[in-house]
Structure formats: structure tokens, C-alpha cells
Write a protein that holds these residues in place. Sequence first.
Motif, PDB file in Angstrom:
ATOM      1  N   SER A 357     127.947 -53.531 -65.613  1.00 42.77           N
ATOM      2  CA  SER A 357     128.610 -54.958 -65.398  1.00 42.77           C
ATOM      3  C   SER A 357     128.420 -55.816 -66.749  1.00 42.77           C
ATOM      4  CB  SER A 357     128.067 -55.647 -64.344  1.00 42.77           C
ATOM      5  OG  SER A 357     126.634 -56.123 -64.243  1.00 42.77           O
ATOM      6  N   GLY A 358     127.288 -55.252 -67.657  1.00 39.39           N
ATOM      7  CA  GLY A 358     127.319 -56.158 -68.970  1.00 39.39           C
ATOM      8  C   GLY A 358     126.170 -57.013 -68.778  1.00 39.39           C
ATOM      9  N   THR A 359     125.364 -57.175 -67.801  1.00 35.20           N
ATOM     10  CA  THR A 359     124.424 -58.205 -67.645  1.00 35.20           C
ATOM     11  C   THR A 359     123.067 -57.316 -67.871  1.00 35.20           C
ATOM     12  OG1 THR A 359     124.300 -57.905 -65.202  1.00 35.20           O
ATOM     13  CG2 THR A 359     125.715 -59.859 -66.081  1.00 35.20           C
ATOM     14  N   GLU A 360     122.070 -58.071 -67.881  1.00 33.67           N
ATOM     15  CA  GLU A 360     120.756 -57.540 -68.098  1.00 33.67           C
ATOM     16  C   GLU A 360     120.028 -57.263 -66.781  1.00 33.67           C
ATOM     17  OE1 GLU A 360     116.399 -58.790 -70.017  1.00 33.67           O
ATOM     18  OE2 GLU A 360     118.056 -60.160 -70.219  1.00 33.67           O
ATOM     19  N   LYS A 361     119.607 -56.030 -66.704  1.00 28.87           N
ATOM     20  CA  LYS A 361     119.164 -55.748 -65.476  1.00 28.87           C
ATOM     21  C   LYS A 361     117.617 -56.258 -65.313  1.00 28.87           C
ATOM     22  CE  LYS A 361     119.539 -51.372 -64.515  1.00 28.87           C
ATOM     23  NZ  LYS A 361     120.143 -51.348 -63.316  1.00 28.87           N
ATOM     24  N   GLY A 362     117.366 -56.876 -64.214  1.00 26.21           N
ATOM     25  CA  GLY A 362     116.268 -57.441 -63.739  1.00 26.21           C
ATOM     26  C   GLY A 362     115.499 -56.315 -62.950  1.00 26.21           C
ATOM     27  N   GLY A 363     113.985 -56.555 -63.419  1.00 27.18           N
ATOM     28  CA  GLY A 363     113.130 -55.709 -62.728  1.00 27.18           C
ATOM     29  C   GLY A 363     112.794 -54.330 -63.231  1.00 27.18           C
ATOM     30  N   ASP A 364     113.609 -54.042 -64.552  1.00 22.95           N
ATOM     31  CA  ASP A 364     113.194 -52.787 -65.018  1.00 22.95           C
ATOM     32  C   ASP A 364     111.716 -52.971 -65.927  1.00 22.95           C
ATOM     33  OD1 ASP A 364     115.575 -51.751 -64.073  1.00 22.95           O
ATOM     34  OD2 ASP A 364     116.610 -52.022 -65.767  1.00 22.95           O
ATOM     35  N   ASN A 365     110.808 -52.157 -65.368  1.00 19.39           N
ATOM     36  CA  ASN A 365     109.638 -52.103 -66.336  1.00 19.39           C
ATOM     37  C   ASN A 365     109.377 -50.631 -66.652  1.00 19.39           C
ATOM     38  OD1 ASN A 365     109.224 -54.699 -65.773  1.00 19.39           O
ATOM     39  ND2 ASN A 365     107.998 -54.425 -64.014  1.00 19.39           N
ATOM     40  N   CYS A 366     108.984 -50.473 -67.942  1.00 19.14           N
ATOM     41  CA  CYS A 366     108.594 -49.516 -68.542  1.00 19.14           C
ATOM     42  C   CYS A 366     107.532 -49.523 -69.702  1.00 19.14           C
ATOM     43  CB  CYS A 366     109.784 -48.552 -68.997  1.00 19.14           C
ATOM     44  SG  CYS A 366     110.919 -49.432 -70.239  1.00 19.14           S
ATOM     45  N   PRO A 367     106.658 -48.349 -69.844  1.00 13.33           N
ATOM     46  CA  PRO A 367     105.668 -48.761 -70.891  1.00 13.33           C
ATOM     47  C   PRO A 367     106.457 -48.816 -72.240  1.00 13.33           C
ATOM     48  CG  PRO A 367     104.979 -47.058 -69.525  1.00 13.33           C
ATOM     49  CD  PRO A 367     106.506 -47.538 -69.162  1.00 13.33           C
ATOM     50  N   ILE A 368     106.006 -49.705 -73.133  1.00 12.36           N
ATOM     51  CA  ILE A 368     106.565 -49.953 -74.660  1.00 12.36           C
ATOM     52  C   ILE A 368     105.579 -49.432 -75.467  1.00 12.36           C
ATOM     53  CG2 ILE A 368     107.609 -51.463 -76.070  1.00 12.36           C
ATOM     54  CD1 ILE A 368     108.546 -53.207 -73.705  1.00 12.36           C
ATOM     55  N   TYR A 369     106.245 -48.706 -76.341  1.00 12.14           N
ATOM     56  CA  TYR A 369     105.025 -48.324 -77.333  1.00 12.14           C
ATOM     57  C   TYR A 369     105.692 -48.607 -78.860  1.00 12.14           C
ATOM     58  CZ  TYR A 369     103.719 -44.768 -73.895  1.00 12.14           C
ATOM     59  OH  TYR A 369     103.234 -44.255 -72.796  1.00 12.14           O
ATOM     60  N   LEU A 370     104.571 -49.047 -79.492  1.00 12.38           N
ATOM     61  CA  LEU A 370     105.017 -49.679 -81.053  1.00 12.38           C
ATOM     62  C   LEU A 370     104.669 -48.719 -82.164  1.00 12.38           C
ATOM     63  CD1 LEU A 370     103.172 -53.237 -79.976  1.00 12.38           C
ATOM     64  CD2 LEU A 370     105.574 -52.596 -79.685  1.00 12.38           C
ATOM     65  N   LYS A 371     105.477 -49.034 -83.160  1.00 11.22           N
ATOM     66  CA  LYS A 371     105.235 -48.150 -84.262  1.00 11.22           C
ATOM     67  C   LYS A 371     105.643 -48.943 -85.290  1.00 11.22           C
ATOM     68  CE  LYS A 371     106.195 -43.239 -86.022  1.00 11.22           C
ATOM     69  NZ  LYS A 371     104.680 -43.092 -86.038  1.00 11.22           N
ATOM     70  N   ARG A 372     104.692 -49.008 -86.563  1.00 13.65           N
ATOM     71  CA  ARG A 372     104.940 -49.650 -87.817  1.00 13.65           C
ATOM     72  C   ARG A 372     105.961 -48.958 -88.644  1.00 13.65           C
ATOM     73  NH1 ARG A 372      99.722 -50.459 -91.091  1.00 13.65           N
ATOM     74  NH2 ARG A 372     101.483 -51.320 -92.643  1.00 13.65           N
ATOM     75  N   ASP A 373     106.617 -49.904 -89.359  1.00 16.89           N
ATOM     76  CA  ASP A 373     107.572 -49.434 -90.885  1.00 16.89           C
ATOM     77  C   ASP A 373     106.622 -49.323 -91.911  1.00 16.89           C
ATOM     78  OD1 ASP A 373     109.130 -48.520 -92.316  1.00 16.89           O
ATOM     79  OD2 ASP A 373     110.954 -49.891 -91.727  1.00 16.89           O
ATOM     80  N   LEU A 374     106.183 -48.293 -92.387  1.00 14.55           N
ATOM     81  CA  LEU A 374     105.054 -48.467 -93.648  1.00 14.55           C
ATOM     82  C   LEU A 374     106.167 -48.701 -94.610  1.00 14.55           C
ATOM     83  CD1 LEU A 374     103.462 -45.039 -93.102  1.00 14.55           C
ATOM     84  CD2 LEU A 374     102.626 -47.306 -92.414  1.00 14.55           C
ATOM     85  N   ILE A 375     107.345 -48.606 -94.942  1.00 10.76           N
ATOM     86  CA  ILE A 375     108.066 -49.010 -96.193  1.00 10.76           C
ATOM     87  C   ILE A 375     108.418 -50.715 -96.270  1.00 10.76           C
ATOM     88  CG2 ILE A 375     110.224 -48.725 -97.171  1.00 10.76           C
ATOM     89  CD1 ILE A 375     110.339 -45.942 -96.582  1.00 10.76           C
ATOM     90  N   ASN A 376     108.708 -51.214 -94.917  1.00 13.49           N
ATOM     91  CA  ASN A 376     109.247 -52.609 -94.740  1.00 13.49           C
ATOM     92  C   ASN A 376     107.901 -53.212 -93.869  1.00 13.49           C
ATOM     93  OD1 ASN A 376     110.194 -55.052 -94.642  1.00 13.49           O
ATOM     94  ND2 ASN A 376     112.107 -54.540 -93.582  1.00 13.49           N
ATOM     95  N   GLU A 377     107.042 -53.852 -94.299  1.00 13.68           N
ATOM     96  CA  GLU A 377     106.092 -54.594 -93.364  1.00 13.68           C
ATOM     97  C   GLU A 377     106.514 -55.517 -92.558  1.00 13.68           C
ATOM     98  OE1 GLU A 377     104.377 -57.483 -96.985  1.00 13.68           O
ATOM     99  OE2 GLU A 377     103.158 -56.188 -95.823  1.00 13.68           O
ATOM    100  N   LEU A 378     107.765 -56.044 -92.869  1.00 13.14           N
ATOM    101  CA  LEU A 378     108.241 -57.066 -91.745  1.00 13.14           C
ATOM    102  C   LEU A 378     108.900 -56.579 -90.540  1.00 13.14           C
ATOM    103  CD1 LEU A 378     110.387 -59.354 -94.441  1.00 13.14           C
ATOM    104  CD2 LEU A 378     107.825 -59.418 -93.901  1.00 13.14           C
TER     105      LEU A 378
END
Length: 702
Positions: A357-378
Motif C-alpha cells: 500500500s506504500g505505507t511503512e509497515k509497523g511492528g516489523d522488528n529484525c536484527p540490524i547489522y552495521l558495516k563501516r565504509d573504509l573509503i568514505n568515513e562519513l
Amino acid sequence: MSLTDVLELNKTEMFAKIRNGLPVVQRTQNLLDCKDDLLFAWHAKDSCLLVRNWRSSLAAKVNVQFQTLIPSCFVSLEVDRVLASNEGSLVALSGPRGVVIMELPRRWGPDGYYKEGKPVITCHSFGLDTQLFLKNPHLEVRQVRWHPHSVSDSTLIVLLNNNTIRVYNHSKLRHVWQVGPTVLRSGANNSLCDFGEVAVDFDIAPAAKPRVTEPETAGNNETTLDKSNKTLVAAKSLPKQERIEWPIVLLRENGNIYILMTAVDSENTRLQGPITITPQAHDNYGLESCALMIIPSLPPTLVIAESNGKLHHALLMEADATEKSFSEVDDFVLIEPAEYVVHVLETVKLELGISASGTEKGGDNCPIYLKRDLINELRYFAYHNAGLHAITVSFIAELQRYLESESDEDRLELAASASAEYILCTKFDSSETVNAVFGLALLQIPAGMVLLLGSGQVISLKLVIDAQLLVTPNENKPVDPEVSQQESGPAFVDTIKSLLQRSVNQPILADKLSSPSAQESYELLNQAIEVLREQYLKRHDLVRAAFTRHINQIQLKKEQQLQEIQNLEQERELISERAHKLAERFEEISYNQELLVRKCNALMQRANASLPNNVIAERQFSQEVYRLNKVTQSLAAGLDSVKKTFNKQRYHISKTQDDLKKNAYELPEKQHRTITEILTQLTEEIQRQITDVKRINKIVGI
């Protein structure tokens, strides 16, 4: 070449083999890693590591083969994380139930393969604390990181779910650090997990300033008796030593942050926390915290991720005064007053999948993993069960600019907000089907990324190193503050950027495990069309209208400037004519002035000579000067006539000499030689006669 697979990895034999042995359980993990020009991928079915040169693939070389690295020991654990060491000499294969270290072989050959391109290689490998995991069925690995200060590139730090950190060097256990209360288990019930006191992630911050250790004494400064000499020898104190400490930032599930101050080769640690988080929030910052990452800025930037899609960007700064812990839950853990404080600057809410429907789904929880960009530190990346996001932290650039500025009046204003771009979406329906990210590897030089999805699809994309490179060079030029203050409004480029800035983007839609129904496809198409209309086409129309207005203004200014140029040309011609006339008038006036000056001088001389009071001496002197002038002129005329006569005589003399030289008679060589001999004989005869005369005179006595 596919737009979503620029390296064409889906067609390679390596990923075809991996596709046949993917895990059945769909959960986010990272089975890919990249080090230099090598791409590592874990093959779960055969329990081996596959390696491919991705730069050769980018160069469109034919017959680019992959290599199979087989661990020497049996890998029985379920690997969900592949992590190469900093120098690329080791690879850590981590799973919930253990860690296996694989030693990589040497590289040589034209393409830099292992052992000159041998297709199958057995690598020495060893498990870490295998018996510990066998005896403790509830023990799990939460995070694995290589220490950046390891000299031998072999120091591995492992976080377990019992609030302990174990430090390994190769296969040897070096240290065990308690970073929280001991987790007591009673059957399936956890005494601390319900309170969120278990550490879920950690990261290593930049090294802190050297800390001077207390002087150690030999024998605890006690006097000892030397049995041989029977004398008392006083123990000398050892000098103080500076030890570099690396802050290890720990994140617990309830959002509390702790810092473990320790060196790599030290048994002594200092645990601080929980760190004060400002500004305070009513709903806390991390009730469902799942990941932590440190960007080595100055001061360091913390990224705290929650499973509901929130990302908190904060600064880790030194506190003005140490603060004591207010929630000590374990008497066996010594917690020191905190020397740091965390200041949250902004919170970013990620969209975990898009609904039909184009709206944000509520109640969706899942683990998030982070990874740095070694070329662009921003920039860094967040991947999860619903795809991949690229987040740009804008205030880091402002921090760098402020630190590099030499002006004392420069002020730090962290007003720029972060931007999150939804690059890949793998969940766009209401079903429970998950197409999780199974692997993410970041490529360098050129920049790019490789994603492995749970469906077996491989996505390889090129990345822009820095968004500032897309800006025109004129924007990077220094601007005069006085000129900027006089400007009446914002720059046109900034206006266009603000018009094109959108809150929602259309990500790449990955292939699903099962084909969607006609209704789901129709709703998804409508949602995509709506996003394109509202966030793309509508903004482009606004930009076109802005360009039209800007072009009309420029044309009006151009016409006005052309008219002003024409008026200025006419004025320049008039000024040129006037200047020419003034120059002629000036020359005429100068000539007349010179004539007047000469006349005045002559009149002054005549007037001075005609004065009645002129003395006789002056009149005689003037007459003498007049006479001498005439004599001088006559002498000069006579001298000129003499010079002319002299020159004429010299000419005749030189001419006569030339004629004499031409008329001179020369004897033949034979006659000249005969005459010379006769004269020589006559000279000798005369000389002989003179000698005889002198001898006769001497005899006669004259």
C-alpha cells in the motif's frame, strides 16, 4: 551487463556452487568478506572457503577461476560470519557455537592467487575453546573482531553471551575479561536476559592517551637477606611506564553503554559505566539495542542500532568529572567511575521493507547489522532481513572542518542531518517470506559492493566514493564572508538541491523466493508509480519551473547588461575623442610656452645690458666674451680646413706608397742568391784586409 550485477557474479561457477549450498534458515548473516582484490565466500554445504579475484572480473578477463580453501580441521559449527584479519593473513569463521581460525597461504604468480592458482588448497586451521562450547550448551558467540593494534595480525577478541570477552592470539587464550554480571541459568529461564543486562555487541575505539602505571617494586619493597654475603639489599623501585589503552565500547540489550579500558597485553582492565547518555529521553535510547559501531572521528562517533529500525548517532566525549555507577547488579564486577559521556545528536528511522500500500509497515522488528565504509568515513551500511541501507553522517564533515580551521572565531554548528538511502529492498509484501541478506562485502579501488541474498541472487553495484565529487568545482571555492553576507538569497544550486531532496527513494527490488500474486504485483506497481510521481517526477517539475524562472531572470539581466555595455562603448568613444583633442591642445600650449620662455630670456639679457647703472667692468667683460666668441669661431673654421687638408694629404701619401709597392723591381731567385754570395765574399775579404791593416799598424807602432 546487468544493472544490478556489474561484475556478472551470478553467471560465475563460484556463486553457482554457493547457491546450491545456502542455509535453509533465512536470517541475516555475513558469509562474504573482501580483502584487497580477493573476495571470500563461505560454502556451507562443503564447509570450505571459496576465493575469487574480483578485480579480474571487473577487467573483463576470461577464464577467471576461483580457489577452494579447505580447513585442515573439521568445521562442525554453523558459520554465519566470515571475517578476514587486518593484513589478510587469517580468516575467522564464526558461528553461534564457536570460532575457527584459518591460516591463509602465500600468494604469488601473475594474478596474485594463492600458491600460483592451485584450485584446491588445504589450509591449517584450528578451533578456539572447542571444549568450552561442548560443556556449555547455552554459550553463544555474540561478536568477533580483530584487534587493530595487533603486531602479528593474530589477536582476536570474542564476545560471549555470558558477559565475558576472550582474547586469543592464534590458538592460545591470552585473557578472559568479565564485562558484566554473571549470567545464571535455571533450566530455560535466564535471570538477567529479561532485564537486558547481556552484552550484545562491542567495538574498539581509537587509542586513548597513555596512562602512567604505578611504580612496581621488586619484592614489594621489602628488605631481603643475601645468604652469601649476609648483607641487606634494599629493593629498588622500577620506573613508571606509559601504557596505551584501547577503549572497548560495550552495548547491552537495554541500551546501556560500558567502556572497558585495557591494553592488548595486559591482564588488568578497568570497566566503566553505565555511561551517561545526553540528552535524556523518556523512552530511553535503546530498549531493543542490537548493534554498535564506532566511526573513528574526533571525537569518536557512536552508532547504536535497534531492532525496530532506529539508528542513534552520538559522540563519545570525555566527561568533565568522573561519575560513579548507579546500577551495579553484580558484586563480583568492579566498576570504576566513568570518564566518558555519550551525547546523542540525531536519530534516524529506517524503513524495514515497503508494503504494497506504500505505507511503512509497523511492528516489523529484525536484527540490524552495521558495516563501516573504509573509503568514505562519513558513510556506513546497515543490512537486515529486509535489505540494505546506506547512511551518511553529515556532522562528521563539520567536525573535520572545525578542527582544521585556524580561525579563533569559527563556531561549531552541527546542524546538518544524516541521510539514509534505501539501496536494496528484499521485502515488499505482507507475507512472512524473508529474503535476508546472507553476505555483504565492500570493494575498494574502485568502490563497490557485493551482496548475497537468501534466494541465491548476487547483487554487485558500483558506489560513489564521496557525494561531494558530484558537486561542481565552483562550490568548493572559498567564499568571502563579506560577499556572502551581501547576498540576498541562497545559491541556485542549493535551491535545486533542496527541491530534489526527497524523504523516500525507490530501492532496488530483489527477486523473491516465490513469485508474487497478480494482486501483490499490481499493488507494488501502484506503490512504485506513486513514489515516482510524488518523490521524483513532481520534484523534477518543480526543478524545471525553477530553471525556467532562473533562465528568464538571466535573460533579463543579459539584456540589461548588453544595453549597459553599448552605453559604455559610446561613452568610451566620446572620452577617446576628448582625450585626443586634449593631447593636441597640450602639445600646442607646450610649444607656445617654450617660445615665450626663450623670448623672455632674450628680453632679460637685452634689458640687463641696457641698464644705465651697468658698470664699465661688466661692459668690458661682455665685449671680451663677444670677441673671444668670434675668435673661437674663426679658430674652429681654420681647424676644420686644416683637418680637410690633412686628410687629403694622407690620402695622396697612401696612394703614392701603393704605387711604389706596385712598381718595385724584384730580382730572380738565382741572381739574388749569386749577388748574396758575392756580397758575402766581399764582406769576408774586407774583414780580412781590416785585420791585416790592424796587424801592420801594430807592427809599425802607429
